[in-house]
Design a protein around this motif. Structure first.
Motif, short mmCIF file in Angstrom:
data_model
loop_
_atom_site.label_atom_id
_atom_site.label_comp_id
_atom_site.label_asym_id
_atom_site.label_seq_id
_atom_site.Cartn_x
_atom_site.Cartn_y
_atom_site.Cartn_z
N GLU A 1 -58.39 -22.42 -14.56
CA GLU A 1 -57.59 -21.36 -15.05
C GLU A 1 -57.98 -19.94 -15.37
OE1 GLU A 1 -54.64 -19.77 -16.47
OE2 GLU A 1 -54.41 -22.12 -16.73
N ARG A 2 -57.55 -18.89 -15.05
CA ARG A 2 -58.04 -17.37 -15.13
C ARG A 2 -57.19 -16.72 -16.05
NH1 ARG A 2 -62.81 -16.99 -11.87
NH2 ARG A 2 -62.61 -18.54 -10.18
N ASP A 3 -56.16 -17.11 -16.45
CA ASP A 3 -55.34 -16.43 -17.46
C ASP A 3 -56.04 -16.34 -18.85
OD1 ASP A 3 -53.09 -16.88 -19.71
OD2 ASP A 3 -52.55 -15.18 -18.06
N PRO A 4 -56.21 -15.02 -19.32
CA PRO A 4 -57.05 -14.82 -20.55
C PRO A 4 -56.33 -15.65 -21.84
CG PRO A 4 -56.81 -12.93 -19.44
CD PRO A 4 -56.01 -13.73 -18.72
N GLN B 1 -57.81 -13.01 -33.35
CA GLN B 1 -58.11 -11.42 -34.04
C GLN B 1 -59.57 -11.28 -32.88
OE1 GLN B 1 -59.06 -12.59 -38.04
NE2 GLN B 1 -56.99 -12.22 -38.45
N LEU B 2 -60.37 -12.13 -32.69
CA LEU B 2 -61.41 -11.95 -31.81
C LEU B 2 -60.96 -11.44 -30.19
CD1 LEU B 2 -63.96 -14.30 -33.27
CD2 LEU B 2 -64.03 -12.05 -33.68
N TRP B 3 -60.09 -12.28 -30.10
CA TRP B 3 -59.52 -12.22 -28.51
C TRP B 3 -58.95 -10.81 -28.40
CZ3 TRP B 3 -55.00 -11.18 -26.13
CH2 TRP B 3 -55.00 -11.55 -24.74
N LEU B 4 -58.29 -10.49 -29.45
CA LEU B 4 -57.78 -9.08 -29.38
C LEU B 4 -58.67 -8.00 -29.58
CD1 LEU B 4 -54.38 -9.40 -31.76
CD2 LEU B 4 -54.51 -9.14 -29.21
N ASP B 5 -59.76 -8.23 -30.20
CA ASP B 5 -60.65 -7.19 -30.55
C ASP B 5 -61.49 -7.04 -29.09
OD1 ASP B 5 -62.45 -5.47 -32.22
OD2 ASP B 5 -63.96 -7.04 -31.54
N GLY C 1 -61.78 -3.47 -24.16
CA GLY C 1 -61.83 -3.39 -22.77
C GLY C 1 -62.42 -4.45 -21.93
N GLU C 2 -62.74 -5.55 -22.66
CA GLU C 2 -63.35 -6.80 -22.22
C GLU C 2 -62.15 -7.81 -21.77
OE1 GLU C 2 -67.39 -8.21 -24.06
OE2 GLU C 2 -66.25 -7.28 -25.69
N ASP C 3 -62.46 -8.35 -20.74
CA ASP C 3 -61.40 -9.29 -20.20
C ASP C 3 -61.97 -10.82 -20.58
OD1 ASP C 3 -59.53 -10.66 -18.57
OD2 ASP C 3 -61.10 -11.04 -17.17
N PHE C 4 -61.27 -11.38 -21.46
CA PHE C 4 -61.93 -12.87 -22.03
C PHE C 4 -62.06 -13.91 -21.01
CE2 PHE C 4 -60.89 -16.87 -24.17
CZ PHE C 4 -62.02 -16.85 -25.07
N SER C 5 -61.12 -13.65 -19.77
CA SER C 5 -61.38 -14.66 -18.79
C SER C 5 -62.55 -14.38 -17.85
CB SER C 5 -60.11 -14.67 -17.79
OG SER C 5 -60.34 -15.35 -16.77
#
Length: 193
Positions: free
Chosen positions: A27-30, A102-106, A111-115
């Motif tokens: 799975e690569r979708d953030p 909230q952390l994911w949005l931050d 500019g960070e990609d969670f994935s």
């Protein structure tokens, strides 16, 4: 158990479908990764089948795990969730899910990609294990310990090394289908695509 399938899923049709169609698929979708991490956090102390049975209700209750919506939840939303018998009614887990959004949005706003950030722990490619029995499967690994530590440092909760390893297995960061399982080779092939 059918021959050629990992024994952990037993015979429950929901569990078998999860094993056969989802578990171990990269799975690569953030957003999907965050949802899975939130669900794994909800699972802490419970059987995964409990989460599978409640997954659609959890998705509905948490607005499809859309971080933009969940991050804005306030006291009324917490009260609504705590009163919903179809979900895991743990204040700590609900709060962890809201905070996680909230952390994911931050991260995204910086500019960070969670994935990409998560997949960097496995150098961007699934670890292909070759376990032949359930007894060989680890509960955690040095990589899951490092990922858990990094998630906690960012403020995420319910993400210890065992939960994180289950998350890594489920999202295909590691291929832990047993070598005798028909999905082992299939997932290995997906990983190379």
């Amino acid at each position: 158990m059918e021959p050629g399938r990992c024994a952990w899923c037993g015979t429950d049709p929901l569990y078998v479908a999860y094993h056969d169609q989802e578990w171990g698929v990269p799975e690569r979708d953030p957003r999907a990764l965050w949802e899975k991490l939130a669900l794994d956090g909800m699972q802490a102390g419970l059987a995964w089948i409990t989460i599978l049975r409640k997954r659609e209700t959890l998705r509905a209750a948490f607005d499809g795990f859309e971080p933009e919506k969940v991050a804005r939840y306030g006291d009324a939303d917490r009260a609504r969730l705590l009163a919903d018998p179809g979900i895991i009614r743990s204040r700590a887990k609900i709060d962890a899910t809201i905070k996680g959004a909230q952390l994911w949005l931050d991260m995204r706003e910086r500019g960070e990609d969670f994935s990409g950030w998560l997949w960097d722990f496995v150098d961007g490619a699934p670890v292909q294990n070759g376990w032949t029995s359930m007894a060989e499967l680890p509960a955690q690994t040095p990589v899951s310990v490092a990922m858990a530590k990094a998630l906690k440092a960012r403020g995420f909760n319910f993400c210890g090394p065992v939960i994180v390893y289950a998350f890594m297995q489920a999202t295909g960061m590691v291929n832990d289908h047993l070598t005798g399982c028909f999905r082992h080779g299939q997932v290995r092939g997906i990983s190379r695509a």
